[in-house]
Motif scaffolding. Structure first.
Motif, PDB file in Angstrom:
ATOM      1  N   UNK A 257      50.776  41.021 -49.258  1.00  0.00           N
ATOM      2  CA  UNK A 257      51.210  39.255 -48.244  1.00  0.00           C
ATOM      3  C   UNK A 257      51.975  38.687 -49.474  1.00  0.00           C
ATOM      4  N   UNK A 258      52.088  39.117 -50.831  1.00  0.00           N
ATOM      5  CA  UNK A 258      53.146  38.158 -51.299  1.00  0.00           C
ATOM      6  C   UNK A 258      54.616  38.508 -51.157  1.00  0.00           C
ATOM      7  N   UNK A 259      54.390  39.584 -50.498  1.00  0.00           N
ATOM      8  CA  UNK A 259      55.851  40.280 -50.464  1.00  0.00           C
ATOM      9  C   UNK A 259      56.400  39.576 -49.693  1.00  0.00           C
ATOM     10  N   UNK A 260      55.681  39.523 -48.051  1.00  0.00           N
ATOM     11  CA  UNK A 260      55.891  39.686 -47.158  1.00  0.00           C
ATOM     12  C   UNK A 260      56.168  37.791 -46.724  1.00  0.00           C
ATOM     13  N   UNK A 261      55.776  36.515 -47.632  1.00  0.00           N
ATOM     14  CA  UNK A 261      55.236  35.450 -47.609  1.00  0.00           C
ATOM     15  C   UNK A 261      56.907  34.864 -48.622  1.00  0.00           C
ATOM     16  N   UNK A 262      57.473  36.135 -49.564  1.00  0.00           N
ATOM     17  CA  UNK A 262      57.907  35.631 -50.537  1.00  0.00           C
ATOM     18  C   UNK A 262      59.708  35.623 -49.020  1.00  0.00           C
ATOM     19  N   UNK A 263      59.603  36.725 -48.594  1.00  0.00           N
ATOM     20  CA  UNK A 263      60.853  37.060 -47.805  1.00  0.00           C
ATOM     21  C   UNK A 263      60.999  36.559 -46.606  1.00  0.00           C
ATOM     22  N   UNK A 264      59.774  35.741 -45.904  1.00  0.00           N
ATOM     23  CA  UNK A 264      59.578  34.752 -45.541  1.00  0.00           C
ATOM     24  C   UNK A 264      60.675  33.323 -46.239  1.00  0.00           C
ATOM     25  N   UNK A 265      59.940  33.346 -47.397  1.00  0.00           N
ATOM     26  CA  UNK A 265      60.476  31.936 -47.790  1.00  0.00           C
ATOM     27  C   UNK A 265      62.129  31.928 -47.899  1.00  0.00           C
ATOM     28  N   UNK A 266      62.442  33.183 -48.549  1.00  0.00           N
ATOM     29  CA  UNK A 266      64.267  32.859 -48.531  1.00  0.00           C
ATOM     30  C   UNK A 266      64.594  33.154 -46.798  1.00  0.00           C
ATOM     31  N   UNK A 267      63.722  33.271 -45.877  1.00  0.00           N
ATOM     32  CA  UNK A 267      64.765  32.939 -45.155  1.00  0.00           C
ATOM     33  C   UNK A 267      64.833  31.734 -44.400  1.00  0.00           C
ATOM     34  N   UNK A 268      63.381  31.081 -44.634  1.00  0.00           N
ATOM     35  CA  UNK A 268      63.448  29.629 -44.284  1.00  0.00           C
ATOM     36  C   UNK A 268      64.863  28.851 -45.160  1.00  0.00           C
TER      37      UNK A 268
ATOM     38  N   UNK B 286      57.447  24.308 -47.689  1.00  0.00           N
ATOM     39  CA  UNK B 286      56.226  24.005 -49.195  1.00  0.00           C
ATOM     40  C   UNK B 286      55.844  24.849 -49.297  1.00  0.00           C
ATOM     41  N   UNK B 287      54.978  24.916 -47.324  1.00  0.00           N
ATOM     42  CA  UNK B 287      53.675  25.302 -47.404  1.00  0.00           C
ATOM     43  C   UNK B 287      54.040  26.670 -48.112  1.00  0.00           C
ATOM     44  N   UNK B 288      55.001  27.213 -47.288  1.00  0.00           N
ATOM     45  CA  UNK B 288      55.523  28.652 -47.827  1.00  0.00           C
ATOM     46  C   UNK B 288      55.194  28.977 -50.073  1.00  0.00           C
ATOM     47  N   UNK B 289      55.706  28.421 -50.082  1.00  0.00           N
ATOM     48  CA  UNK B 289      55.507  27.822 -51.212  1.00  0.00           C
ATOM     49  C   UNK B 289      54.465  27.913 -52.199  1.00  0.00           C
ATOM     50  N   UNK B 290      53.541  26.724 -51.580  1.00  0.00           N
ATOM     51  CA  UNK B 290      52.508  27.076 -51.817  1.00  0.00           C
ATOM     52  C   UNK B 290      50.781  27.974 -52.381  1.00  0.00           C
ATOM     53  N   UNK B 291      51.779  28.836 -50.377  1.00  0.00           N
ATOM     54  CA  UNK B 291      50.796  29.690 -50.106  1.00  0.00           C
ATOM     55  C   UNK B 291      50.845  30.821 -51.470  1.00  0.00           C
ATOM     56  N   UNK B 292      52.373  30.853 -51.914  1.00  0.00           N
ATOM     57  CA  UNK B 292      52.183  31.957 -53.436  1.00  0.00           C
ATOM     58  C   UNK B 292      52.179  31.632 -54.317  1.00  0.00           C
ATOM     59  N   UNK B 293      52.038  30.383 -54.718  1.00  0.00           N
ATOM     60  CA  UNK B 293      51.745  30.004 -56.194  1.00  0.00           C
ATOM     61  C   UNK B 293      49.959  30.231 -55.954  1.00  0.00           C
ATOM     62  N   UNK B 294      49.608  29.869 -54.915  1.00  0.00           N
ATOM     63  CA  UNK B 294      48.285  30.547 -54.616  1.00  0.00           C
ATOM     64  C   UNK B 294      47.461  32.097 -54.611  1.00  0.00           C
ATOM     65  N   UNK B 295      48.587  32.442 -53.656  1.00  0.00           N
ATOM     66  CA  UNK B 295      48.712  34.332 -54.288  1.00  0.00           C
ATOM     67  C   UNK B 295      48.461  34.704 -55.218  1.00  0.00           C
ATOM     68  N   UNK B 296      49.633  33.731 -56.021  1.00  0.00           N
ATOM     69  CA  UNK B 296      50.027  34.178 -57.871  1.00  0.00           C
ATOM     70  C   UNK B 296      49.146  34.397 -58.561  1.00  0.00           C
ATOM     71  N   UNK B 297      48.076  32.632 -58.537  1.00  0.00           N
ATOM     72  CA  UNK B 297      46.710  32.496 -59.052  1.00  0.00           C
ATOM     73  C   UNK B 297      45.888  33.243 -58.842  1.00  0.00           C
ATOM     74  N   UNK B 298      45.588  33.722 -57.831  1.00  0.00           N
ATOM     75  CA  UNK B 298      44.341  34.380 -57.017  1.00  0.00           C
ATOM     76  C   UNK B 298      44.899  35.900 -57.739  1.00  0.00           C
ATOM     77  N   UNK B 299      45.719  36.529 -58.232  1.00  0.00           N
ATOM     78  CA  UNK B 299      46.488  37.836 -58.515  1.00  0.00           C
ATOM     79  C   UNK B 299      45.926  37.888 -59.880  1.00  0.00           C
ATOM     80  N   UNK B 300      46.022  36.833 -60.813  1.00  0.00           N
ATOM     81  CA  UNK B 300      46.113  36.543 -62.639  1.00  0.00           C
ATOM     82  C   UNK B 300      47.785  36.545 -62.656  1.00  0.00           C
ATOM     83  N   UNK B 301      48.502  36.138 -62.153  1.00  0.00           N
ATOM     84  CA  UNK B 301      49.803  35.928 -62.438  1.00  0.00           C
ATOM     85  C   UNK B 301      50.359  34.911 -62.880  1.00  0.00           C
TER      86      UNK B 301
END
Length: 120
Positions: free
Chosen positions: A1-12, A105-120
């Motif tokens: 999911x993180x890769x998908x969000x990162x790719x989408x954030x780049x496009x946005x 901003x939404x995608x960034x927030x979701x990425x931060x949450x994803x990374x926090x839940x992954x323990x990064x």
């Protein structure tokens, strides 16, 4: 999911104006089979051109710990940095970019949450 969000954030972040193809990619990233409205290429899901659609998506997919108002505040801060602190949303170019800034901003927030839940 993180890769998908990162790719989408780049496009946005690369987008400078509304883009129906990008609207579809955002729709597809968050569509829940059986729950989402079907894709409407002519009228619906105007995430890159509609503040209401972008905020509606944020309200629907953002975790409860992140309120849509926080996402809107971050989006306006991003645009203020780009255009100066006297950002004027009555100017067509700046208003046109607000939905994209909200999505970013939404995608960034979701990425931060994803990374926090992954323990990064």
């Amino acid at each position: 999911m993180r890769e998908k969000l990162t790719e989408l954030l780049g496009k946005v972040e690369a987008a400078k104006e509304p883009d129906r193809r990008l609207d579809y990619e955002v729709f597809a990233a968050f569509a829940v089979p059986g729950e989402a409205n079907p894709w409407d290429p002519k009228d619906g899901h105007l995430y890159t051109s509609s503040v209401d659609a972008a905020l509606g998506l944020a309200e629907r997919v953002a975790p409860r710990s992140i309120q849509w108002a926080e996402i809107l505040r971050e989006a306006t801060t991003v645009l203020s940095r780009r255009y100066g602190w006297h950002c004027n949303f009555s100017r067509p170019g700046q208003l046109q970019e607000l939905p994209l800034a909200i999505l970013g901003s939404l995608l960034t927030a979701l990425l931060v949450q994803t990374e926090a839940s992954d323990g990064r």
